[in-house]
Design a protein around this motif. Structure first.
Motif, PDB file in Angstrom:
ATOM      1  N   VAL A  30       0.854  -1.190   0.000  1.00  0.00           N
ATOM      2  CA  VAL A  30       0.000   0.000   0.000  1.00  0.00           C
ATOM      3  C   VAL A  30       0.884   1.232   0.000  1.00  0.00           C
ATOM      4  O   VAL A  30       1.862   1.317   0.763  1.00  0.00           O
ATOM      5  CB  VAL A  30      -0.932   0.030   1.235  1.00  0.00           C
ATOM      6  N   LEU A  31       0.534   2.199  -0.830  1.00  0.00           N
ATOM      7  CA  LEU A  31       1.196   3.495  -0.778  1.00  0.00           C
ATOM      8  C   LEU A  31       0.141   4.540  -0.411  1.00  0.00           C
ATOM      9  O   LEU A  31      -0.821   4.745  -1.153  1.00  0.00           O
ATOM     10  CB  LEU A  31       1.858   3.849  -2.112  1.00  0.00           C
ATOM     11  N   VAL A  32       0.337   5.172   0.736  1.00  0.00           N
ATOM     12  CA  VAL A  32      -0.613   6.150   1.267  1.00  0.00           C
ATOM     13  C   VAL A  32       0.001   7.531   1.134  1.00  0.00           C
ATOM     14  O   VAL A  32       1.158   7.745   1.507  1.00  0.00           O
ATOM     15  CB  VAL A  32      -0.939   5.867   2.746  1.00  0.00           C
ATOM     16  N   THR A  33      -0.792   8.477   0.645  1.00  0.00           N
ATOM     17  CA  THR A  33      -0.283   9.836   0.496  1.00  0.00           C
ATOM     18  C   THR A  33      -1.351  10.848   0.913  1.00  0.00           C
ATOM     19  O   THR A  33      -2.565  10.557   0.858  1.00  0.00           O
ATOM     20  CB  THR A  33       0.155  10.116  -0.946  1.00  0.00           C
ATOM     21  N   THR A  34      -0.905  12.017   1.310  1.00  0.00           N
ATOM     22  CA  THR A  34      -1.808  13.120   1.602  1.00  0.00           C
ATOM     23  C   THR A  34      -2.110  13.918   0.344  1.00  0.00           C
ATOM     24  O   THR A  34      -2.823  14.916   0.413  1.00  0.00           O
ATOM     25  CB  THR A  34      -1.185  14.042   2.659  1.00  0.00           C
ATOM     26  N   SER A  35      -1.567  13.481  -0.773  1.00  0.00           N
ATOM     27  CA  SER A  35      -1.766  14.190  -2.034  1.00  0.00           C
ATOM     28  C   SER A  35      -2.518  13.281  -3.014  1.00  0.00           C
ATOM     29  O   SER A  35      -3.551  12.718  -2.673  1.00  0.00           O
ATOM     30  CB  SER A  35      -0.417  14.624  -2.611  1.00  0.00           C
ATOM     31  N   ASP A  36      -1.983  13.113  -4.192  1.00  0.00           N
ATOM     32  CA  ASP A  36      -2.614  12.300  -5.234  1.00  0.00           C
ATOM     33  C   ASP A  36      -1.514  11.603  -6.027  1.00  0.00           C
ATOM     34  O   ASP A  36      -0.316  11.755  -5.724  1.00  0.00           O
ATOM     35  CB  ASP A  36      -3.467  13.187  -6.142  1.00  0.00           C
ATOM     36  N   PHE A  37      -1.888  10.853  -7.026  1.00  0.00           N
ATOM     37  CA  PHE A  37      -0.942  10.110  -7.858  1.00  0.00           C
ATOM     38  C   PHE A  37      -0.994  10.625  -9.295  1.00  0.00           C
ATOM     39  O   PHE A  37      -2.064  10.974  -9.801  1.00  0.00           O
ATOM     40  CB  PHE A  37      -1.262   8.616  -7.840  1.00  0.00           C
ATOM     41  N   THR A  38       0.169  10.647  -9.928  1.00  0.00           N
ATOM     42  CA  THR A  38       0.181  10.961 -11.353  1.00  0.00           C
ATOM     43  C   THR A  38      -0.370   9.762 -12.122  1.00  0.00           C
ATOM     44  O   THR A  38      -0.439   8.637 -11.600  1.00  0.00           O
ATOM     45  CB  THR A  38       1.604  11.265 -11.837  1.00  0.00           C
ATOM     46  N   ALA A  39      -0.748   9.997 -13.348  1.00  0.00           N
ATOM     47  CA  ALA A  39      -1.301   8.914 -14.162  1.00  0.00           C
ATOM     48  C   ALA A  39      -0.303   7.773 -14.361  1.00  0.00           C
ATOM     49  O   ALA A  39      -0.667   6.588 -14.225  1.00  0.00           O
ATOM     50  CB  ALA A  39      -1.780   9.467 -15.508  1.00  0.00           C
ATOM     51  N   PRO A  40       0.973   8.055 -14.697  1.00  0.00           N
ATOM     52  CA  PRO A  40       1.930   6.951 -14.834  1.00  0.00           C
ATOM     53  C   PRO A  40       2.114   6.175 -13.538  1.00  0.00           C
ATOM     54  O   PRO A  40       2.276   4.940 -13.570  1.00  0.00           O
ATOM     55  CB  PRO A  40       3.222   7.666 -15.241  1.00  0.00           C
ATOM     56  N   ALA A  41       2.091   6.878 -12.390  1.00  0.00           N
ATOM     57  CA  ALA A  41       2.251   6.182 -11.115  1.00  0.00           C
ATOM     58  C   ALA A  41       1.065   5.268 -10.854  1.00  0.00           C
ATOM     59  O   ALA A  41       1.229   4.112 -10.423  1.00  0.00           O
ATOM     60  CB  ALA A  41       2.404   7.199  -9.980  1.00  0.00           C
ATOM     61  N   ALA A  42      -0.128   5.761 -11.096  1.00  0.00           N
ATOM     62  CA  ALA A  42      -1.320   4.946 -10.887  1.00  0.00           C
ATOM     63  C   ALA A  42      -1.334   3.742 -11.826  1.00  0.00           C
ATOM     64  O   ALA A  42      -1.731   2.634 -11.433  1.00  0.00           O
ATOM     65  CB  ALA A  42      -2.571   5.801 -11.091  1.00  0.00           C
ATOM     66  N   GLU A  43      -0.873   3.920 -13.073  1.00  0.00           N
ATOM     67  CA  GLU A  43      -0.823   2.816 -14.032  1.00  0.00           C
ATOM     68  C   GLU A  43       0.173   1.746 -13.588  1.00  0.00           C
ATOM     69  O   GLU A  43      -0.109   0.544 -13.650  1.00  0.00           O
ATOM     70  CB  GLU A  43      -0.446   3.364 -15.411  1.00  0.00           C
ATOM     71  N   TYR A  44       1.353   2.214 -13.120  1.00  0.00           N
ATOM     72  CA  TYR A  44       2.355   1.248 -12.655  1.00  0.00           C
ATOM     73  C   TYR A  44       1.825   0.488 -11.440  1.00  0.00           C
ATOM     74  O   TYR A  44       2.021  -0.734 -11.322  1.00  0.00           O
ATOM     75  CB  TYR A  44       3.644   1.984 -12.301  1.00  0.00           C
ATOM     76  N   ALA A  45       1.153   1.198 -10.529  1.00  0.00           N
ATOM     77  CA  ALA A  45       0.613   0.547  -9.338  1.00  0.00           C
ATOM     78  C   ALA A  45      -0.415  -0.507  -9.713  1.00  0.00           C
ATOM     79  O   ALA A  45      -0.451  -1.602  -9.136  1.00  0.00           O
ATOM     80  CB  ALA A  45      -0.011   1.597  -8.422  1.00  0.00           C
ATOM     81  N   GLU A  46      -1.238  -0.206 -10.690  1.00  0.00           N
ATOM     82  CA  GLU A  46      -2.243  -1.181 -11.120  1.00  0.00           C
ATOM     83  C   GLU A  46      -1.582  -2.411 -11.731  1.00  0.00           C
ATOM     84  O   GLU A  46      -2.015  -3.549 -11.495  1.00  0.00           O
ATOM     85  CB  GLU A  46      -3.189  -0.533 -12.129  1.00  0.00           C
ATOM     86  N   GLN A  47      -0.537  -2.211 -12.488  1.00  0.00           N
ATOM     87  CA  GLN A  47       0.161  -3.345 -13.091  1.00  0.00           C
ATOM     88  C   GLN A  47       0.826  -4.238 -12.053  1.00  0.00           C
ATOM     89  O   GLN A  47       0.838  -5.461 -12.191  1.00  0.00           O
ATOM     90  CB  GLN A  47       1.207  -2.837 -14.080  1.00  0.00           C
ATOM     91  N   CYS A  48       1.369  -3.613 -11.027  1.00  0.00           N
ATOM     92  CA  CYS A  48       2.100  -4.373 -10.001  1.00  0.00           C
ATOM     93  C   CYS A  48       1.224  -4.839  -8.850  1.00  0.00           C
ATOM     94  O   CYS A  48       1.668  -5.618  -8.002  1.00  0.00           O
ATOM     95  CB  CYS A  48       3.248  -3.534  -9.455  1.00  0.00           C
ATOM     96  N   GLY A  49       0.002  -4.346  -8.790  1.00  0.00           N
ATOM     97  CA  GLY A  49      -0.879  -4.749  -7.697  1.00  0.00           C
ATOM     98  C   GLY A  49      -0.660  -3.971  -6.421  1.00  0.00           C
ATOM     99  O   GLY A  49      -0.938  -4.484  -5.315  1.00  0.00           O
ATOM    100  N   ILE A  50      -0.177  -2.751  -6.527  1.00  0.00           N
ATOM    101  CA  ILE A  50       0.023  -1.907  -5.349  1.00  0.00           C
ATOM    102  C   ILE A  50      -1.246  -1.089  -5.115  1.00  0.00           C
ATOM    103  O   ILE A  50      -1.791  -0.487  -6.050  1.00  0.00           O
ATOM    104  CB  ILE A  50       1.229  -0.965  -5.540  1.00  0.00           C
ATOM    105  N   VAL A  51      -1.721  -1.078  -3.903  1.00  0.00           N
ATOM    106  CA  VAL A  51      -2.930  -0.339  -3.550  1.00  0.00           C
ATOM    107  C   VAL A  51      -2.576   1.129  -3.354  1.00  0.00           C
ATOM    108  O   VAL A  51      -1.683   1.462  -2.566  1.00  0.00           O
ATOM    109  CB  VAL A  51      -3.571  -0.892  -2.267  1.00  0.00           C
ATOM    110  N   CYS A  52      -3.267   2.018  -4.073  1.00  0.00           N
ATOM    111  CA  CYS A  52      -3.030   3.463  -3.958  1.00  0.00           C
ATOM    112  C   CYS A  52      -4.098   4.086  -3.063  1.00  0.00           C
ATOM    113  O   CYS A  52      -5.296   3.944  -3.334  1.00  0.00           O
ATOM    114  CB  CYS A  52      -3.069   4.120  -5.334  1.00  0.00           C
ATOM    115  N   VAL A  53      -3.663   4.764  -2.019  1.00  0.00           N
ATOM    116  CA  VAL A  53      -4.577   5.467  -1.113  1.00  0.00           C
ATOM    117  C   VAL A  53      -4.246   6.947  -1.196  1.00  0.00           C
ATOM    118  O   VAL A  53      -3.248   7.412  -0.643  1.00  0.00           O
ATOM    119  CB  VAL A  53      -4.433   4.958   0.335  1.00  0.00           C
ATOM    120  N   ASP A  54      -5.087   7.688  -1.932  1.00  0.00           N
ATOM    121  CA  ASP A  54      -4.841   9.114  -2.068  1.00  0.00           C
ATOM    122  C   ASP A  54      -5.477   9.870  -0.894  1.00  0.00           C
ATOM    123  O   ASP A  54      -5.965   9.250   0.065  1.00  0.00           O
ATOM    124  CB  ASP A  54      -5.365   9.631  -3.407  1.00  0.00           C
TER     125      ASP A  54
END
Length: 261
Positions: A196-220
């Motif tokens: 899981v990657l938790v942030t107080t901000s948001d994710f760029t599109a490439p970051a979100a795409e990479y996370a989806e490919q690798c199975g990393i949970v994004c918590v904006d």
């Protein structure tokens, strides 16, 4: 025969000098002075004949003076100590007001201003959310050489959860480089079942795409606030056990899960 004329009293009489009263005053004054002189002489003679008593009287007088001075000194010390304690209590109260205490504030239901937390406090706040929602073995491991893992825990389902925390400003989004660095260690090094990657901000599109490919949970930011107030999904519930195993194997072999799907 003529009657003798009577003297008419003066309309403005003056007080006549009273020799008797004046003499009595001086006599009494002489008696008082004589008595005082006799008393002083008697004390001096007694001290000369009995020096021990004189020493006792001197010691008693000195002890009385010293005791008075000591009481004054103790009173001053007590006042100073009370002032110091009051000042320390005031400073401690101000420090507690200034320092965020994530665990206590989350537990009491008070909204946390995540932007006011530093990196370490943000990690502690995320760790508490994990602990609050049923995770065990929760540990904050962030710091130098953490290789991307800031918080580790075991979910209620028994999955190993590895979380990286990014306390960024609203205009500083998590980029693909941040995500790739975390993706390179979360499964292979930290053996995560759920990353899981938790942030107080948001994710760029490439970051979100990479996370989806690798199975990393994004918590904006919005997902974090929903998680904190109990209305959002728990991060480790976003990934099923089978998918996490498949993701770990994909990262190790370099397969592109997104392309395969």
């Amino acid at each position: 025969m003529a009657a003798p004329a009577r003297r008419t009293p003066s309309t403005n009489p003056r007080r006549a000098f009273d020799l008797r009263s004046t003499a009595l005053f001086f006599v009494l004054l002489a008696v008082v002075v004589s008595v005082l002189g006799l008393a002083v002489r008697t004390v001096a003679d007694a001290a000369e004949r009995h020096p021990g008593w004189a020493l006792v009287l001197v010691l008693l007088a000195g002890a009385g003076i010293a005791g008075l001075g000591r009481r004054i000194h103790v009173a001053r010390a007590a006042r100073r100590a009370a002032a110091a304690l009051d000042e320390a209590a005031t400073e401690a109260a101000e420090a507690l007001e200034r320092a965020p205490v994530p665990r206590q504030r989350v537990a009491s239901g008070i909204d946390i201003d995540y932007d006011a937390l530093d990196a370490a406090e943000f990690e502690a706040a995320v760790a508490f959310l994990c602990e609050r929602d049923g995770c065990s073995a929760v540990e904050v491991v962030g710091g130098a050489g953490d290789l991307g893992a800031d918080v580790v825990a075991v979910s209620p389902e028994g999955w190993r959860v590895v979380i990286q925390c990014k306390r960024y400003g609203e205009s500083h989004r998590v980029g693909s480089q941040d995500m790739q660095r975390f993706g390179g260690t979360c499964f292979t090094v930290h053996e995560a079942d759920v990353a899981v990657l938790v942030t107080t901000s948001d994710f760029t599109a490439p970051a979100a795409e990479y996370a989806e490919q690798c199975g990393i949970v994004c918590v904006d930011r919005q997902a974090l606030l929903s998680w904190a107030d109990g209305t959002g999904a728990l991060p480790w519930e976003a990934v099923q056990g089978v998918e996490t195993v498949e993701t770990a194997e994909a990262v190790e072999t370099g397969r592109d899960i997104g392309a395969e799907r």
